[in-house]
Design a protein around this motif. Structure first.
Motif, short mmCIF file in Angstrom:
data_model
loop_
_atom_site.label_atom_id
_atom_site.label_comp_id
_atom_site.label_asym_id
_atom_site.label_seq_id
_atom_site.Cartn_x
_atom_site.Cartn_y
_atom_site.Cartn_z
N SER A 72 39.76 50.58 48.51
CA SER A 72 41.05 51.25 48.73
C SER A 72 41.05 51.97 50.07
O SER A 72 40.02 52.46 50.53
CB SER A 72 41.34 52.25 47.61
OG SER A 72 40.37 53.28 47.59
N SER A 92 47.23 44.85 45.90
CA SER A 92 48.27 45.64 45.23
C SER A 92 49.53 45.77 46.08
O SER A 92 50.62 46.01 45.54
CB SER A 92 47.73 47.04 44.90
OG SER A 92 47.46 47.78 46.09
N ASN A 95 51.21 42.28 45.58
CA ASN A 95 51.04 41.72 44.23
C ASN A 95 50.68 40.23 44.28
O ASN A 95 51.30 39.40 43.63
CB ASN A 95 52.31 41.92 43.41
CG ASN A 95 52.06 41.70 41.92
OD1 ASN A 95 50.99 41.98 41.40
ND2 ASN A 95 53.07 41.18 41.22
N TYR A 197 46.95 39.90 35.28
CA TYR A 197 47.92 40.04 36.36
C TYR A 197 49.01 38.98 36.20
O TYR A 197 49.17 38.08 37.05
CB TYR A 197 47.23 39.91 37.73
CG TYR A 197 46.09 40.88 37.90
CD1 TYR A 197 46.30 42.15 38.42
CD2 TYR A 197 44.78 40.55 37.49
CE1 TYR A 197 45.25 43.06 38.57
CE2 TYR A 197 43.74 41.44 37.63
CZ TYR A 197 43.97 42.69 38.15
OH TYR A 197 42.94 43.59 38.28
#
Length: 206
Positions: A72, A92, A95, A197
């Protein structure tokens, strides 16, 4: 009386020296400890500080030929799984899940190897010692043939268990810290599952 005291003092110093361990002996025990436990999987946190860009924080999990890295930075997170020759990366921000060929340079197992064979390329000394830890200073030796190896590393080892606590180093202005090292990883943690996901867009680059 004075001579008796000096004799006792000298004897205690000799006993202390006998129990003292060299940095090489400490690191050998660390490698033996890691070798005995790595079959159960290894997890660790890694912080990489890049000038101007910022700090990338990641958590890696390794079990056999499977691995997972959660990274991150600035609110964006990327999770990458690797198994054999295949990698899956979830971003993220957009997506998406990108499927590609696994690259050895991306394998988090390479980070763990930094604790192995240190004395082959580095001159090691005890920089600081407490009742719970050793702090070892590793300086790149002339015998080292790896031109990309860091000039210095600081390794902290837990006494008793010989558990690696942390490793700090810097290369080309980029600082890296390995910490929160633990053994024991469940296979479900390092296994990619598309069903987790369902709304992600798949990009296959194989």
């Amino acid at each position: 009386m004075k001579r008796t005291f000096l004799t006792l003092f000298a004897a205690l110093l000799w006993v202390g020296a006998a129990f003292a361990q060299t940095p090489e002996e400490i690191l050998t025990r660390v490698e033996e400890n890691m070798e005995a436990q790595k079959q159960n999987g290894v997890a660790m946190s890694i912080d990489i500080k890049i000038p101007i860009v910022g700090t990338i924080t990641s958590k890696t999990y390794m079990l056999g030929e499977k691995s997972r890295m959660d990274a991150s930075m600035m609110g964006r997170s990327i999770i990458t799984w690797m198994e054999g020759e295949t990698s899956w990366s979830f971003d993220s921000e957009d997506n998406t899940i990108t499927i590609g060929e696994a690259k050895r340079s991306d394998d988090p197992n390479d980070d763990l190897s930094m604790f192995s064979g240190i004395t082959d390329d580095y001159d090691v000394s005890i920089k600081q010692e407490t009742d719970k830890q050793w702090q070892l200073l590793c300086r790149k030796a002339r015998r080292c043939t790896d031109k990309d190896a860091p000039k210095t590393m600081t390794v902290v080892i837990e006494k008793g268990s010989y558990h690696p606590v942390s490793l700090n180093t810097k290369l080309s202005g980029v600082s890296m810290t390995l910490y929160n090292i633990s053994f024991g990883v469940k296979e479900s943690v390092v296994t990619f599952r598309k069903e987790d996901y369902p709304d992600a867009t798949i990009i296959d680059k194989r």
